[in-house]
Design an enzyme around this catalytic site. Structure first.
Site, PDB file in Angstrom:
ATOM      1  N   GLU A   1       4.801  -5.701   5.182  1.00 35.57           N
ATOM      2  CA  GLU A   1       4.639  -5.457   6.621  1.00 35.57           C
ATOM      3  C   GLU A   1       3.422  -6.214   7.085  1.00 35.57           C
ATOM      4  O   GLU A   1       2.325  -5.985   6.599  1.00 35.57           O
ATOM      5  CB  GLU A   1       4.334  -3.978   6.889  1.00 35.57           C
ATOM      6  CG  GLU A   1       5.462  -3.031   6.721  1.00 35.57           C
ATOM      7  CD  GLU A   1       4.974  -1.603   7.007  1.00 35.57           C
ATOM      8  OE1 GLU A   1       3.988  -1.416   7.751  1.00 35.57           O
ATOM      9  OE2 GLU A   1       5.586  -0.689   6.455  1.00 35.57           O
TER      10      GLU A   1
ATOM     11  N   ASP B   1      -3.061   4.274  14.661  1.00 35.26           N
ATOM     12  CA  ASP B   1      -3.899   3.818  13.553  1.00 35.26           C
ATOM     13  C   ASP B   1      -5.230   4.539  13.478  1.00 35.26           C
ATOM     14  O   ASP B   1      -5.881   4.791  14.494  1.00 35.26           O
ATOM     15  CB  ASP B   1      -4.132   2.308  13.659  1.00 35.26           C
ATOM     16  CG  ASP B   1      -2.890   1.538  13.257  1.00 35.26           C
ATOM     17  OD1 ASP B   1      -2.339   1.850  12.181  1.00 35.26           O
ATOM     18  OD2 ASP B   1      -2.447   0.665  14.020  1.00 35.26           O
TER      19      ASP B   1
END
Ligand code: PLP
Lengths: 275, 438
Positions: free
Chosen positions: A63, A74
């Site tokens: 990824e 995040d």
């Protein structure tokens, strides 16, 4: 597990690159290893080198995270890395160049992980076309739910790309069905209610998330968020089709460069021992 | 009741998730269940007379509603030909309109069995209101605030702490409202079990835009009744400042289906939209998704959010609520930027002519309305503008004092030119914008 018969009933070579990579791991009797690194961190060449180390040390799927100004899913480590990349003037086309370089140098399926506004601004069709041209396998979109994904689904269909949606511990059975039906490549099982970041333990919600997706018909479910040790990988590998590691790899890259990524990946995949 | 046959579209009846091409839920899956729960609870509560009665009781006995409608003749005379009335949300308990939405959502949070409230805040008014409701209802409260804003709105940080809330300064990004929302969302993903995210404006994922508007509709409903009973007619225009757009949506809603009433939203123009240092998402943004909604968004060619700039922390947001995007696209409402300098001139004028110190956010609406009045020329004689005075200016006294050089040791010069000159050719902005530099 009755995976062998299930595998045999599928077409020998699925059209999806990501599915092929996961099935290849399954044929070896293990869960696929999915490694995340941010595009362009700490610079373009190093990020390519680090991604290549992922593949060399046993990652089946890579990824490439696209730096974004507002990464709400995040935690601090990835935020800090991607903020640095943006601060040095990163531009979006760099992602396609990185994907292309990694695809050329490895056999791994290479996906991008991107917040949706970056796709939206370029246009779903244009983004998909450039990603496909770079040899990318598809995209994971952490802030896109199938309910809003009409354009993205159409564009990924036109370009034969995988599209990975997330399913969470909080997802209702109806939503899990929708998510599974809309996904191609794999379904991303979010292991905990939270954002990215290394955690000491794998949440016991993860196994239920996988079971829910499987009972909604998912053939491939990979689990991520918080996975950071070989024992996490082994534990999740017992019930999931793939294991996703991000923050731990980003920390390794930050502190020790591509060689530290190589060492950690080998340790996490078990390639360091005997495989 | 026989309602008159309505040919035109009913703007008032619009529900989420979409307002034309805008709105929706561009959110991580993890939060969808929580959004569903909020939506379900909101719809049940709206239909529950006991809930409505409790919300009305609090609005009356705690907030002090209805808020006054005050005609400001001296201000209006300096501004232009039209008559002006202020909707006095500044007189609400806690000093702004924000309390309307906060009390409504806090009641919903209780109904859902949540024990903890989190919020983002820019000017600190929404944070203060949330801390207030948490104290009133015995809930835990955490407020996220960009660290640039904790500095320029220090008084409100102290207020929140006095009220028992934890204030978390956010150091990422531009260190303003947008980054505070990011951090609140990250908290919520991990805490949704016991926590309600009390979003402070008509932005965010469905059902927030519709729900926050609903709790603020009282502003427009009262204003409509008040002007009808005072003047026997509707106003020619209503005006409000637009950050996320909650005070504007609340006021507009009372007049959406009166085509003869023009609706004006004034965005923060910062140093001027041509400088790139502004927060005028409708004027210069383009469609995109941020914080759960599709709306107009200040973004670069790659889709990265562009940092906004405004002297007003409460308007310093690079997007806008989706219903405003819709009203702009359909032309039902008009949106224009107001610069820091225009805003501060009206701020001072209201202080001097009416004895009312407005919030700097609200001063954008005053400046915009003054410009509108002037633009009418003689035709503006006898026309009526209702302006939402969304908040009082206590929190802004320091910023205003610096702007007008009123502090000991400052020369009594307008600060605008010197500051622009100092910050003029700076390319990518070196330091976080902290409003007026002293
Ligand atoms: C007094 C006041 N007015 C307006 C605003 C802007 O918010 P909105 O556009 O949602 O009304 C704020 C936000 O902090 C505020 O404090």
């Amino acid at each position: 597990m009755s995976t062998t018969t299930a595998v045999d009933q599928r077409p020998a070579t699925p059209a999806s690159k990501t599915e092929r990579a996961i099935e290849a791991a399954r044929a070896q009797g293990r869960a696929a290893f999915v490694g995340y690194l941010p595009a362009g961190y700490p610079d373009k060449e190093t990020s390519i080198a680090a991604a290549i180390e992922l593949a060399r040390n046993g990652a089946d799927v890579i990824e490439i995270g696209v730096p974004y100004s507002d990464p709400v899913m995040d935690g601090p480590v990835i935020q800090q890395a991607t903020t640095e990349v943006l601060a040095r003037g990163f531009r979006l086309p760099e992602v396609f160049e990185i994907v292309e370089a990694v695809v050329e140098a490895t056999d791994a399926a290479v996906l991008v992980m991107t917040y949706y506004n970056l796709i939206d601004r370029m246009g779903a069709e244009e983004f998909a076309s450039r990603l496909a041209a770079a040899g990318g396998a598809g995209a994971i979109t952490p802030d896109l739910i199938p309910d809003e994904a009409g354009e993205w689904i159409a564009a990924t269909d036109r370009h034969g790309l995988d599209r990975v949606f997330l399913t969470a511990p909080s997802s209702s059975p109806e939503r899990v069905e929708k998510i599974v039906a809309a996904s191609r490549g794999f379904v991303y099982g979010v292991s905990v209610m939270g954002v990215t970041g290394a955690r000491d333990q794998v949440s016991d919600a993860a196994e239920r998330v996988v079971a829910a997706a499987k009972s909604a018909g998912a053939e491939r479910v990979c689990v991520g968020l918080g996975v950071s040790t070989r024992s996490h990988v082994e534990e999740i590998g017992r019930y999931a089709d793939g294991v996703i590691v991000g923050t731990a790899l980003v920390t390794a890259l930050r502190d020790g460069g591509p060689s530290a990524v190589a060492t950690l990946t080998a340790e996490l995949t078990g390639a360091g021992a005997s495989r | 009741m026989s309602a008159p046959a309505e040919e035109t579209q009913k703007y008032r009846d619009h529900e989420g998730p979409y307002f034309g091409n805008f709105g929706g839920r561009w959110m991580p899956e993890s939060l969808v269940a929580a959004l569903d729960e909020v939506e379900r609870t909101f719809r049940e509560a709206k239909a529950d007379p006991a809930f409505i009665a409790e919300f009305q009781r609090l609005s009356r006995d705690y907030t002090g509603r209805p808020s006054l409608l005050t005609e400001v003749t001296r201000f209006a005379a300096e501004a232009g030909p039209a008559r002006m009335f202020l909707k006095r949300e500044d007189l609400n308990h806690t000093g702004s309109h924000k309390i309307n939405n906060v009390l409504g959502q806090a009641l919903l949070a209780q109904r859902m069995g949540k024990t903890r409230l989190i919020a983002e805040t820019g000017a600190g008014q929404h944070g203060v209101a949330t801390a207030t409701a948490a104290a009133l209802m015995g809930m835990e409260c955490v407020v996220y605030m960009g660290s640039a804003d904790t500095k320029r709105q220090a008084l409100n940080v102290a207020r929140m702490r006095l009220l028992g809330a934890e204030v978390v300064p956010v150091d990422h990004g531009a260190q303003t409202l947008k980054d505070a929302i990011n951090e609140a969302l990250r908290d919520w993903v991990a805490s949704v079990e016991n926590t309600h995210y009390l979003l402070g404006t008509v932005a965010g994922p469905h059902p927030f835009p519709e729900m926050v508007r609903w709790f603020h509709q009282i502003i427009g409903e009262e204003a409509r009744e008040q002007i009808l009973s005072m003047e026997g007619r509707l106003p020619d225009a209503v005006a409000a400042c637009v950050g996320g757009g909650s005070n504007a949506m609340g006021l507009f809603h009372g007049f959406l289906d009166d085509p003869e009433v023009a609706l004006y939203g004034f965005e923060a123009g910062g140093d001027g939209v041509e400088t790139g240092r502004h927060a005028s998402a409708i004027t210069l943004g383009r469609s995109g998704v941020l914080h759960g909604a599709r709306s107009f968004l200040m973004q670069d060619e790659d889709g990265q959010t562009v940092d906004s700039h405004s002297i007003s922390a409460g308007l310093d947001y690079p997007s806008v609520g989706p219903e405003h995007a819709y009203l702009a696209e359909t032309g039902r409402a008009t949106y224009e930027p107001v610069t820091d300098a225009e805003c501060m001139a009206s701020f001072e004028m209201l202080c001097r002519t009416e004895g009312i110190i407005p919030a700097i956010e609200s001063a954008h609406a005053l400046a915009g309305a003054a410009r509108l009045s002037r633009s009418w020329g003689e035709a503006g004689e006898g026309k009526i503008i209702i302006i939402n005075l969304s908040g009082r200016g206590d929190k802004d006294v320091e910023t205003a004092a610096e702007w007008f050089r009123l502090l000991p040791g400052q020369k009594n010069d307008p600060v605008a030119e010197t500051d622009t000159a100092e910050n003029g050719a700076d390319g990518p902005s070196p330091a976080p914008e902290t409003g007026v530099q002293g």
